[in-house]
Motif scaffolding. Sequence first.
Motif, PDB file in Angstrom:
ATOM      1  N   THR A  88       5.327 -13.736  -9.024  1.00  0.00           N
ATOM      2  CA  THR A  88       4.189 -12.828  -9.139  1.00  0.00           C
ATOM      3  C   THR A  88       4.630 -11.378  -8.995  1.00  0.00           C
ATOM      4  O   THR A  88       5.647 -11.086  -8.365  1.00  0.00           O
ATOM      5  CB  THR A  88       3.137 -13.106  -8.046  1.00  0.00           C
ATOM      6  N   VAL A  89       3.840 -10.500  -9.582  1.00  0.00           N
ATOM      7  CA  VAL A  89       3.938  -9.069  -9.284  1.00  0.00           C
ATOM      8  C   VAL A  89       2.803  -8.749  -8.320  1.00  0.00           C
ATOM      9  O   VAL A  89       1.643  -9.092  -8.571  1.00  0.00           O
ATOM     10  CB  VAL A  89       3.819  -8.209 -10.554  1.00  0.00           C
ATOM     11  N   VAL A  90       3.148  -8.111  -7.201  1.00  0.00           N
ATOM     12  CA  VAL A  90       2.173  -7.824  -6.145  1.00  0.00           C
ATOM     13  C   VAL A  90       2.111  -6.317  -5.919  1.00  0.00           C
ATOM     14  O   VAL A  90       3.145  -5.671  -5.707  1.00  0.00           O
ATOM     15  CB  VAL A  90       2.543  -8.533  -4.826  1.00  0.00           C
ATOM     16  N   MET A  91       0.905  -5.783  -5.949  1.00  0.00           N
ATOM     17  CA  MET A  91       0.687  -4.360  -5.712  1.00  0.00           C
ATOM     18  C   MET A  91      -0.219  -4.210  -4.496  1.00  0.00           C
ATOM     19  O   MET A  91      -1.358  -4.687  -4.498  1.00  0.00           O
ATOM     20  CB  MET A  91       0.048  -3.710  -6.946  1.00  0.00           C
ATOM     21  N   HIS A  92       0.294  -3.569  -3.441  1.00  0.00           N
ATOM     22  CA  HIS A  92      -0.491  -3.308  -2.242  1.00  0.00           C
ATOM     23  C   HIS A  92      -1.257  -1.997  -2.409  1.00  0.00           C
ATOM     24  O   HIS A  92      -0.649  -0.952  -2.674  1.00  0.00           O
ATOM     25  CB  HIS A  92       0.407  -3.205  -1.010  1.00  0.00           C
ATOM     26  N   LEU A  93      -2.576  -2.069  -2.254  1.00  0.00           N
ATOM     27  CA  LEU A  93      -3.416  -0.870  -2.311  1.00  0.00           C
ATOM     28  C   LEU A  93      -3.758  -0.496  -0.874  1.00  0.00           C
ATOM     29  O   LEU A  93      -4.713  -1.004  -0.288  1.00  0.00           O
ATOM     30  CB  LEU A  93      -4.682  -1.143  -3.128  1.00  0.00           C
ATOM     31  N   THR A  94      -2.948   0.387  -0.291  1.00  0.00           N
ATOM     32  CA  THR A  94      -3.084   0.694   1.120  1.00  0.00           C
ATOM     33  C   THR A  94      -4.278   1.607   1.383  1.00  0.00           C
ATOM     34  O   THR A  94      -4.711   2.367   0.508  1.00  0.00           O
ATOM     35  CB  THR A  94      -1.814   1.375   1.659  1.00  0.00           C
ATOM     36  N   THR A  95      -4.772   1.551   2.612  1.00  0.00           N
ATOM     37  CA  THR A  95      -5.891   2.419   3.004  1.00  0.00           C
ATOM     38  C   THR A  95      -5.500   3.886   2.875  1.00  0.00           C
ATOM     39  O   THR A  95      -6.295   4.711   2.409  1.00  0.00           O
ATOM     40  CB  THR A  95      -6.311   2.102   4.452  1.00  0.00           C
ATOM     41  N   TRP A 128      -3.301   5.282   0.810  1.00  0.00           N
ATOM     42  CA  TRP A 128      -3.260   5.688  -0.596  1.00  0.00           C
ATOM     43  C   TRP A 128      -4.676   5.799  -1.167  1.00  0.00           C
ATOM     44  O   TRP A 128      -5.002   6.767  -1.862  1.00  0.00           O
ATOM     45  CB  TRP A 128      -2.442   4.684  -1.405  1.00  0.00           C
ATOM     46  N   LEU A 129      -5.517   4.805  -0.881  1.00  0.00           N
ATOM     47  CA  LEU A 129      -6.877   4.799  -1.425  1.00  0.00           C
ATOM     48  C   LEU A 129      -7.719   5.939  -0.864  1.00  0.00           C
ATOM     49  O   LEU A 129      -8.519   6.544  -1.581  1.00  0.00           O
ATOM     50  CB  LEU A 129      -7.547   3.461  -1.135  1.00  0.00           C
ATOM     51  N   ARG A 130      -7.527   6.256   0.404  1.00  0.00           N
ATOM     52  CA  ARG A 130      -8.284   7.359   1.001  1.00  0.00           C
ATOM     53  C   ARG A 130      -7.966   8.677   0.273  1.00  0.00           C
ATOM     54  O   ARG A 130      -8.863   9.457  -0.057  1.00  0.00           O
ATOM     55  CB  ARG A 130      -7.962   7.479   2.487  1.00  0.00           C
ATOM     56  N   ASP A 131      -6.682   8.894   0.007  1.00  0.00           N
ATOM     57  CA  ASP A 131      -6.270  10.103  -0.715  1.00  0.00           C
ATOM     58  C   ASP A 131      -6.811  10.099  -2.136  1.00  0.00           C
ATOM     59  O   ASP A 131      -7.302  11.122  -2.637  1.00  0.00           O
ATOM     60  CB  ASP A 131      -4.740  10.188  -0.736  1.00  0.00           C
ATOM     61  N   PHE A 132      -6.764   8.934  -2.802  1.00  0.00           N
ATOM     62  CA  PHE A 132      -7.247   8.823  -4.184  1.00  0.00           C
ATOM     63  C   PHE A 132      -8.732   9.157  -4.269  1.00  0.00           C
ATOM     64  O   PHE A 132      -9.166   9.942  -5.129  1.00  0.00           O
ATOM     65  CB  PHE A 132      -6.998   7.397  -4.684  1.00  0.00           C
ATOM     66  N   TYR A 133      -9.529   8.574  -3.389  1.00  0.00           N
ATOM     67  CA  TYR A 133     -10.979   8.781  -3.457  1.00  0.00           C
ATOM     68  C   TYR A 133     -11.391  10.176  -2.987  1.00  0.00           C
ATOM     69  O   TYR A 133     -12.408  10.702  -3.438  1.00  0.00           O
ATOM     70  CB  TYR A 133     -11.704   7.686  -2.669  1.00  0.00           C
ATOM     71  N   GLU A 134     -10.609  10.773  -2.115  1.00  0.00           N
ATOM     72  CA  GLU A 134     -10.890  12.163  -1.744  1.00  0.00           C
ATOM     73  C   GLU A 134     -10.663  13.092  -2.932  1.00  0.00           C
ATOM     74  O   GLU A 134     -11.426  14.046  -3.155  1.00  0.00           O
ATOM     75  CB  GLU A 134     -10.000  12.577  -0.569  1.00  0.00           C
ATOM     76  N   ARG A 135      -9.633  12.814  -3.713  1.00  0.00           N
ATOM     77  CA  ARG A 135      -9.319  13.671  -4.869  1.00  0.00           C
ATOM     78  C   ARG A 135     -10.354  13.555  -5.980  1.00  0.00           C
ATOM     79  O   ARG A 135     -10.612  14.523  -6.693  1.00  0.00           O
ATOM     80  CB  ARG A 135      -7.922  13.346  -5.407  1.00  0.00           C
ATOM     81  N   ILE A 136     -10.936  12.374  -6.140  1.00  0.00           N
ATOM     82  CA  ILE A 136     -11.921  12.228  -7.219  1.00  0.00           C
ATOM     83  C   ILE A 136     -13.358  12.392  -6.709  1.00  0.00           C
ATOM     84  O   ILE A 136     -14.312  12.163  -7.442  1.00  0.00           O
ATOM     85  CB  ILE A 136     -11.768  10.866  -7.938  1.00  0.00           C
ATOM     86  N   ILE A 183     -16.309  -2.101  -7.861  1.00  0.00           N
ATOM     87  CA  ILE A 183     -15.023  -2.112  -7.153  1.00  0.00           C
ATOM     88  C   ILE A 183     -14.933  -1.016  -6.098  1.00  0.00           C
ATOM     89  O   ILE A 183     -14.266  -1.178  -5.072  1.00  0.00           O
ATOM     90  CB  ILE A 183     -13.851  -1.994  -8.153  1.00  0.00           C
ATOM     91  N   ASP A 184     -15.629   0.113  -6.317  1.00  0.00           N
ATOM     92  CA  ASP A 184     -15.594   1.192  -5.324  1.00  0.00           C
ATOM     93  C   ASP A 184     -16.194   0.758  -3.992  1.00  0.00           C
ATOM     94  O   ASP A 184     -15.815   1.269  -2.934  1.00  0.00           O
ATOM     95  CB  ASP A 184     -16.335   2.433  -5.835  1.00  0.00           C
ATOM     96  N   ASP A 185     -17.150  -0.176  -4.024  1.00  0.00           N
ATOM     97  CA  ASP A 185     -17.753  -0.670  -2.787  1.00  0.00           C
ATOM     98  C   ASP A 185     -16.700  -1.329  -1.897  1.00  0.00           C
ATOM     99  O   ASP A 185     -16.828  -1.349  -0.678  1.00  0.00           O
ATOM    100  CB  ASP A 185     -18.859  -1.679  -3.087  1.00  0.00           C
ATOM    101  N   MET A 186     -15.656  -1.874  -2.523  1.00  0.00           N
ATOM    102  CA  MET A 186     -14.563  -2.477  -1.775  1.00  0.00           C
ATOM    103  C   MET A 186     -13.476  -1.450  -1.464  1.00  0.00           C
ATOM    104  O   MET A 186     -13.104  -1.241  -0.300  1.00  0.00           O
ATOM    105  CB  MET A 186     -13.936  -3.637  -2.556  1.00  0.00           C
ATOM    106  N   LEU A 187     -12.980  -0.778  -2.492  1.00  0.00           N
ATOM    107  CA  LEU A 187     -11.792   0.058  -2.327  1.00  0.00           C
ATOM    108  C   LEU A 187     -12.054   1.361  -1.592  1.00  0.00           C
ATOM    109  O   LEU A 187     -11.152   1.913  -0.955  1.00  0.00           O
ATOM    110  CB  LEU A 187     -11.176   0.360  -3.703  1.00  0.00           C
ATOM    111  N   ALA A 188     -13.274   1.887  -1.686  1.00  0.00           N
ATOM    112  CA  ALA A 188     -13.585   3.175  -1.060  1.00  0.00           C
ATOM    113  C   ALA A 188     -14.204   3.014   0.320  1.00  0.00           C
ATOM    114  O   ALA A 188     -14.673   3.988   0.901  1.00  0.00           O
ATOM    115  CB  ALA A 188     -14.515   3.991  -1.956  1.00  0.00           C
ATOM    116  N   GLU A 237      -3.807  -6.925   5.440  1.00  0.00           N
ATOM    117  CA  GLU A 237      -4.057  -5.592   5.972  1.00  0.00           C
ATOM    118  C   GLU A 237      -4.306  -4.577   4.862  1.00  0.00           C
ATOM    119  O   GLU A 237      -4.851  -3.498   5.112  1.00  0.00           O
ATOM    120  CB  GLU A 237      -2.885  -5.151   6.848  1.00  0.00           C
ATOM    121  N   ASP A 238      -3.888  -4.912   3.651  1.00  0.00           N
ATOM    122  CA  ASP A 238      -4.138  -4.071   2.478  1.00  0.00           C
ATOM    123  C   ASP A 238      -4.857  -4.900   1.420  1.00  0.00           C
ATOM    124  O   ASP A 238      -4.732  -6.128   1.387  1.00  0.00           O
ATOM    125  CB  ASP A 238      -2.820  -3.565   1.858  1.00  0.00           C
ATOM    126  N   HIS A 239      -5.591  -4.231   0.526  1.00  0.00           N
ATOM    127  CA  HIS A 239      -6.042  -4.902  -0.682  1.00  0.00           C
ATOM    128  C   HIS A 239      -4.794  -5.228  -1.505  1.00  0.00           C
ATOM    129  O   HIS A 239      -3.869  -4.423  -1.582  1.00  0.00           O
ATOM    130  CB  HIS A 239      -6.949  -3.990  -1.506  1.00  0.00           C
TER     131      HIS A 239
END
Length: 270
Positions: free
Chosen positions: A80-87, A89-97, A157-162, A29-31
Amino acid sequence: MEYQAKYITENIKLSCYEDKFFKSDIMFEDHMLIWFISGETKIVQAEGTYMFNKGDIFLIPRNQLATIINYPKDGLPHKTVVMHLTTEWLRDFYERIKVKPKAAGAQKIRHFNNHPLLESCLSSLIPYFDMKDLPENIAHLKITEAVSILRSIDPEIDDMLANFEEPGKINLADYMEKNFMFHMPLEKFGYLTGRSLTTFKRDFKKTFDTTPQKWLTQKRLELAHYQFVEKKKKPIDVCYEVGFENLSHFSFAFKKHFGYAPTELLAAER
């Protein structure tokens, strides 16, 4: 199963499996950004199978079906170290930049083998897992660092994350032919093909003239037969890779369908 997990937040964890192996069918459900400390993972997806080991770093896109099989290796646990990149969080990140979501690109696993910047970022998290009083906002800062590094080393990577689109209604036959081997609730198959459960069942009956359960079982057993005859794989490997949850149920279903057990087929092929 001896499993341990430590969390900085719910989106950053240190995961450890001590047992021989752990298998799960998952819809992400998350990257997920993952760094291997020890052990080995086999990821089976529709387009192929991936193997990851110590030192590997990889990014798994969201809304993807996969069979995950984790193994200890060289006397060390699967860690493993696992980092969830939630929608969210990413939506807020890409709006700011001020980066606009783009059309969906190829949603495949991205591999960043032994990349020094990413490894430094993710390995720096280790001390925080044993701390009770964490620096304020540390998780947000670390996820920001990781995403910034990803953007600097992967121009696509933006094509995926954004991209925040949810699955739309797609061709049911094409999707199921590619993804039948994943042991998922029918609701998940419905969601990923852009349908409610009721609509999914109705469209499935129209498309295949049978129920999803019967069709899925037959397709999985046919794939298993192919894996035995053409690939010479072991029953324990085939069982989990074609969508069954345990070996005894798989062997029973296989013999009921074909009239002989997997072991008999393999013995005849020698």
